[in-house]
Scaffold this motif. Structure first.
Motif, PDB file in Angstrom:
ATOM      1  N   THR A  36      -0.351  -5.326  -1.822  1.00  0.00           N
ATOM      2  CA  THR A  36      -1.661  -5.416  -1.526  1.00  0.00           C
ATOM      3  C   THR A  36      -2.213  -4.830  -0.411  1.00  0.00           C
ATOM      4  OG1 THR A  36      -1.334  -7.925  -0.721  1.00  0.00           O
ATOM      5  CG2 THR A  36      -1.519  -7.697  -2.933  1.00  0.00           C
ATOM      6  N   TYR A  37      -3.440  -4.506  -0.667  1.00  0.00           N
ATOM      7  CA  TYR A  37      -4.074  -4.160   0.665  1.00  0.00           C
ATOM      8  C   TYR A  37      -5.675  -4.451   0.196  1.00  0.00           C
ATOM      9  CZ  TYR A  37      -5.864  -2.032   4.887  1.00  0.00           C
ATOM     10  OH  TYR A  37      -6.789  -1.948   5.990  1.00  0.00           O
ATOM     11  N   GLU A  39      -7.062  -7.192  -1.539  1.00  0.00           N
ATOM     12  CA  GLU A  39      -7.173  -7.564  -2.747  1.00  0.00           C
ATOM     13  C   GLU A  39      -7.405  -8.982  -2.926  1.00  0.00           C
ATOM     14  OE1 GLU A  39      -7.241  -5.366  -5.106  1.00  0.00           O
ATOM     15  OE2 GLU A  39      -5.724  -3.604  -4.338  1.00  0.00           O
ATOM     16  N   VAL A  67       3.444  -8.350  -0.555  1.00  0.00           N
ATOM     17  CA  VAL A  67       3.450  -7.594   0.503  1.00  0.00           C
ATOM     18  C   VAL A  67       2.317  -7.189   0.912  1.00  0.00           C
ATOM     19  CG1 VAL A  67       4.779  -6.009   1.674  1.00  0.00           C
ATOM     20  CG2 VAL A  67       6.041  -7.027  -0.113  1.00  0.00           C
ATOM     21  N   GLY A  99       1.447   1.455   4.663  1.00  0.00           N
ATOM     22  CA  GLY A  99       1.744   2.038   3.439  1.00  0.00           C
ATOM     23  C   GLY A  99       2.505   1.514   2.090  1.00  0.00           C
ATOM     24  N   LEU A 100       1.923   1.963   1.025  1.00  0.00           N
ATOM     25  CA  LEU A 100       2.647   1.251  -0.188  1.00  0.00           C
ATOM     26  C   LEU A 100       4.015   1.346  -0.514  1.00  0.00           C
ATOM     27  CD1 LEU A 100       1.911   0.204  -2.895  1.00  0.00           C
ATOM     28  CD2 LEU A 100       0.886   2.296  -3.842  1.00  0.00           C
ATOM     29  N   ASP A 122      -3.884  -5.248  -8.537  1.00  0.00           N
ATOM     30  CA  ASP A 122      -5.479  -5.281  -8.756  1.00  0.00           C
ATOM     31  C   ASP A 122      -5.677  -5.565 -10.245  1.00  0.00           C
ATOM     32  OD1 ASP A 122      -4.245  -2.804  -9.704  1.00  0.00           O
ATOM     33  OD2 ASP A 122      -5.430  -1.660  -8.205  1.00  0.00           O
ATOM     34  N   GLN A 124      -4.756  -3.667 -12.672  1.00  0.00           N
ATOM     35  CA  GLN A 124      -4.851  -2.148 -13.464  1.00  0.00           C
ATOM     36  C   GLN A 124      -3.693  -2.157 -14.217  1.00  0.00           C
ATOM     37  OE1 GLN A 124      -6.272   0.654 -10.125  1.00  0.00           O
ATOM     38  NE2 GLN A 124      -7.345   1.026 -11.963  1.00  0.00           N
ATOM     39  N   ARG A 148       2.095   5.851 -18.774  1.00  0.00           N
ATOM     40  CA  ARG A 148       0.831   6.325 -19.398  1.00  0.00           C
ATOM     41  C   ARG A 148       0.980   7.339 -20.446  1.00  0.00           C
ATOM     42  NH1 ARG A 148      -2.135   7.809 -14.122  1.00  0.00           N
ATOM     43  NH2 ARG A 148       0.061   8.649 -13.875  1.00  0.00           N
ATOM     44  N   GLY A 190       3.449   3.213 -10.764  1.00  0.00           N
ATOM     45  CA  GLY A 190       3.755   2.497  -9.998  1.00  0.00           C
ATOM     46  C   GLY A 190       4.146   1.002 -10.452  1.00  0.00           C
ATOM     47  N   TYR A 209       2.573   6.957  -1.729  1.00  0.00           N
ATOM     48  CA  TYR A 209       2.320   6.380  -2.887  1.00  0.00           C
ATOM     49  C   TYR A 209       3.532   6.157  -4.047  1.00  0.00           C
ATOM     50  CZ  TYR A 209      -2.191   4.140  -2.754  1.00  0.00           C
ATOM     51  OH  TYR A 209      -3.329   3.221  -2.607  1.00  0.00           O
ATOM     52  N   ARG A 234     -10.344  -0.882 -12.955  1.00  0.00           N
ATOM     53  CA  ARG A 234     -10.664  -1.757 -11.757  1.00  0.00           C
ATOM     54  C   ARG A 234     -11.598  -2.746 -11.834  1.00  0.00           C
ATOM     55  NH1 ARG A 234      -8.901  -3.012  -6.488  1.00  0.00           N
ATOM     56  NH2 ARG A 234      -7.084  -1.386  -5.815  1.00  0.00           N
ATOM     57  N   LYS A 240      -7.363   2.694  -2.903  1.00  0.00           N
ATOM     58  CA  LYS A 240      -7.210   3.273  -1.697  1.00  0.00           C
ATOM     59  C   LYS A 240      -6.583   4.500  -1.571  1.00  0.00           C
ATOM     60  CE  LYS A 240      -7.432  -1.105  -1.341  1.00  0.00           C
ATOM     61  NZ  LYS A 240      -7.388  -1.975  -2.404  1.00  0.00           N
TER      62      LYS A 240
HETATM   63  N1  GDD Z   1       0.900  -3.361   1.236  1.00  0.00           N
HETATM   64  C1  GDD Z   1       0.049  -2.124   0.724  1.00  0.00           C
HETATM   65  N2  GDD Z   1      -0.103  -1.157   1.784  1.00  0.00           N
HETATM   66  N3  GDD Z   1      -0.326  -2.224  -0.400  1.00  0.00           N
HETATM   67  C2  GDD Z   1      -1.207  -1.124  -0.724  1.00  0.00           C
HETATM   68  C3  GDD Z   1      -1.496   0.101   0.212  1.00  0.00           C
HETATM   69  C4  GDD Z   1      -0.837   0.020   1.621  1.00  0.00           C
HETATM   70  O1  GDD Z   1      -0.930   0.917   2.456  1.00  0.00           O
HETATM   71  N4  GDD Z   1      -2.377   0.664  -0.467  1.00  0.00           N
HETATM   72  C5  GDD Z   1      -2.381   0.566  -1.652  1.00  0.00           C
HETATM   73  N5  GDD Z   1      -1.870  -0.946  -1.807  1.00  0.00           N
HETATM   74  C6  GDD Z   1      -1.927  -1.611  -3.165  1.00  0.00           C
HETATM   75  C7  GDD Z   1      -3.183  -1.914  -3.719  1.00  0.00           C
HETATM   76  O2  GDD Z   1      -3.639  -2.920  -3.070  1.00  0.00           O
HETATM   77  C8  GDD Z   1      -2.772  -2.157  -5.203  1.00  0.00           C
HETATM   78  O3  GDD Z   1      -2.135  -3.363  -5.293  1.00  0.00           O
HETATM   79  C9  GDD Z   1      -1.745  -1.103  -5.194  1.00  0.00           C
HETATM   80  O4  GDD Z   1      -1.203  -0.782  -4.139  1.00  0.00           O
HETATM   81  C10 GDD Z   1      -2.129   0.124  -5.778  1.00  0.00           C
HETATM   82  O5  GDD Z   1      -3.388   0.910  -5.082  1.00  0.00           O
HETATM   83  P1  GDD Z   1      -4.515   1.397  -5.670  1.00  0.00           P
HETATM   84  O6  GDD Z   1      -5.245   2.008  -4.519  1.00  0.00           O
HETATM   85  O7  GDD Z   1      -5.189   0.420  -6.674  1.00  0.00           O
HETATM   86  O8  GDD Z   1      -3.920   2.620  -6.378  1.00  0.00           O
HETATM   87  P2  GDD Z   1      -4.537   3.330  -7.805  1.00  0.00           P
HETATM   88  O9  GDD Z   1      -4.886   2.594  -8.788  1.00  0.00           O
HETATM   89  O10 GDD Z   1      -5.365   4.384  -7.279  1.00  0.00           O
HETATM   90  O11 GDD Z   1      -3.123   4.082  -7.888  1.00  0.00           O
HETATM   91  C11 GDD Z   1      -2.108   3.906  -8.853  1.00  0.00           C
HETATM   92  O12 GDD Z   1      -1.784   4.990  -9.494  1.00  0.00           O
HETATM   93  C12 GDD Z   1      -0.681   4.782 -10.327  1.00  0.00           C
HETATM   94  C13 GDD Z   1      -1.196   5.716 -11.478  1.00  0.00           C
HETATM   95  O13 GDD Z   1      -1.123   7.121 -11.173  1.00  0.00           O
HETATM   96  C14 GDD Z   1      -0.756   3.527  -8.118  1.00  0.00           C
HETATM   97  O14 GDD Z   1      -0.909   2.827  -7.191  1.00  0.00           O
HETATM   98  C15 GDD Z   1       0.215   3.327  -9.112  1.00  0.00           C
HETATM   99  O15 GDD Z   1       0.799   2.030  -8.970  1.00  0.00           O
HETATM  100  C16 GDD Z   1      -0.231   3.668 -10.553  1.00  0.00           C
HETATM  101  O16 GDD Z   1       0.556   3.239 -11.766  1.00  0.00           O
END
Ligand code: GDD
Ligand code: MN
Length: 408
Positions: A36-37, A39, A67, A99-100, A122, A124, A148, A190, A209, A234, A240
């Motif tokens: 999470t970041y 959230e 985390v 970082g994720l 989140d 999604q 997907r 993810g 990512y 979302r 992010k």
């Molecule tokens: N701990 C931590 N650190 N968590 C993070 C960070 C970070 O730097 N950046 C993002 N997250 C967390 C977010 O809070 C969320 O729970 C998750 O990682 C995904 O981040 P989003 O920013 O919501 O990503 P998204 O929805 O655009 O992207 C997703 O794209 C894919 C599909 O192409 C990816 O995150 C994949 O999980 C997803 O399947």
């Protein structure tokens, strides 16, 4: 607030990003990491829904690990306050690293499960899919990926531009790392779970990512299962993802490519679909004749005598249509049989068209490069260009238009 042990934060592991064998104590079957970041508005719902789902499926045999990268909205604190109500929940607050991908691995490092998973925080990623993924693992898969791009999968309301960017990233990956990205239909996912055994000891080294690339590229994953899911919009908070993630993605691909020094499992046990490739080649040859015939009918002075360029564009497009029909009915018959609806056919045709046009651009590019810098013979150079474009057309169509993945 009384501070009992369930409320203390997890210690953040340091050192290499490596998963070790299971410790003999506190074991559970399944550990699910929720990175999470920012959230704050989602985390309670996420924990609630995931707990409900897993309580039904594997009661008492799982843990949730949030985390959080020290979110300024104090997501970690909110999560921590939930641990009394949800004893399976553990929370890590990272203050040094960011970082994720590394967040996911740090979470897995403190996990007590023999199956390790990850899901976005989140909502999604639909939680219902969790049980299907777990079933796939139970049936023997080393890795179960929510995708997907298989039956039942999709994105809820993405613009054409966004779809194109996402597919472009996938094609780029297929070019740089075919043996890794070629193994799954949705390498950007993810949302997946993997047997601990398949990644124990591997030195993971992700940027950005896309942690799944790392798992497939460096782990020892034999069988992969995929489950379709729809990537929801979302409701709370924001993504992010910025341009920086695209740069990191390319960096990640190249690094993985160089450090694994191999094309991946695909080239190792060499399951190149040779029969399919030959059929594709024959169909391509039939297209040459169609192209010639139409060009003659349209532009020859003895027939319609239309302008050459116009004639060629029409001839080329008709040849593409011819090739599509044969490929759909013959080369990839096993795949198209399962997707016979008209909109599915149309989708395949549009993809085939775009990929072949890109192939044509590649063809011209390679011809020029080879002719000007390598072999100053235009026919040999053209043969090489045609070979490269044919392989491109085949490989990318195989992976995108007629999706043949390692799905069981
Ligand atoms: N701990 C931590 N650190 N968590 C993070 C960070 C970070 O730097 N950046 C993002 N997250 C967390 C977010 O809070 C969320 O729970 C998750 O990682 C995904 O981040 P989003 O920013 O919501 O990503 P998204 O929805 O655009 O992207 C997703 O794209 C894919 C599909 O192409 C990816 O995150 C994949 O999980 C997803 O399947
Ligand atoms: Mn998201």
């Amino acid at each position: 607030m009384n501070v009992n042990s369930s409320q203390t934060l997890l210690t953040v592991p340091t050192g290499p990003l490596q998963i070790s064998d299971l410790r003999p104590t506190n074991n559970v079957y399944f550990s699910l990491v929720i990175p999470t970041y920012k959230e704050r508005d989602n985390i309670q719902n996420v924990v609630k829904i995931l707990s409900q789902t897993l309580d039904e499926f594997i009661p008492g045999d799982y843990e949730l690990i949030v985390v959080d990268d020290d979110s300024p909205d104090l997501t970690w604190e909110v999560a921590q306050s939930l641990t009394q109500e949800y004893p399976q929940l553990r929370v890590m607050r990272r203050q040094q690293e960011r970082g994720l991908s590394s967040a996911v691995i740090r979470g897995w490092q403190v996990a007590n499960g023999s199956v390790l998973g990850v899901i976005d925080g989140d909502l999604q990623h639909p939680p219902e899919i969790l049980t299907q993924l777990l079933s796939q693992i139970a049936q023997g898969a080393d890795l179960a990926v929510a995708s997907r791009h298989v039956d039942g999968g999709g994105v809820s309301s993405w613009s054409v531009v966004r779809r194109f960017l996402s597919r472009g990233a996938q094609v780029l990956g297929l070019m740089i790392l075919p043996g890794v990205l070629g193994r799954v239909s949705d390498p950007m996912s993810g949302y997946f779970m993997v047997r601990r055994n398949s990644i124990v000891g591997a030195l993971l080294n992700p940027v950005g990512y896309k942690i799944l690339l790392e798992v497939i590229g460096r782990g020892n994953v034999q069988s992969i299962a995929e489950v379709g899911y729809v990537f929801c919009e979302r409701q709370e908070g924001e993504s992010k993802v910025t341009w920086k993630q695209y740069v990191e993605y390319i960096h990640h691909l190249i690094r993985l490519r160089l450090s694994t020094g191999r094309l991946g499992r695909w080239s190792q046990n060499s399951s190149f679909p040779i029969g399919r490739f030959l059929r594709f080649g024959l169909v391509g040859l039939s297209g040459v004749f169609v192209d010639m015939a139409v060009l003659y009918l349209l532009s020859d002075p003895s027939t319609l005598a239309l302008p050459l360029t116009r004639s060629k564009i029409i001839a080329g497009e008709i040849a593409i249509f011819n090739n599509f029909l044969w490929n759909d009915a013959w080369t990839f018959a096993d795949v198209s049989m399962r997707q016979q609806e008209w909109h599915q056919r149309l989708k395949r045709f549009v993809k085939f068209n775009i990929i072949c046009l890109a192939g044509l651009v590649l063809n011209v590019l390679v011809l020029n490069l080879v002719f000007n810098f390598l072999i100053p013979n235009r026919y040999i150079a053209n043969l090489i260009a045609i070979a490269v474009a044919t392989i491109w057309n085949f490989w990318v169509n195989l992976k995108l238009s007629w999706r043949v993945t390692d799905v069981k």
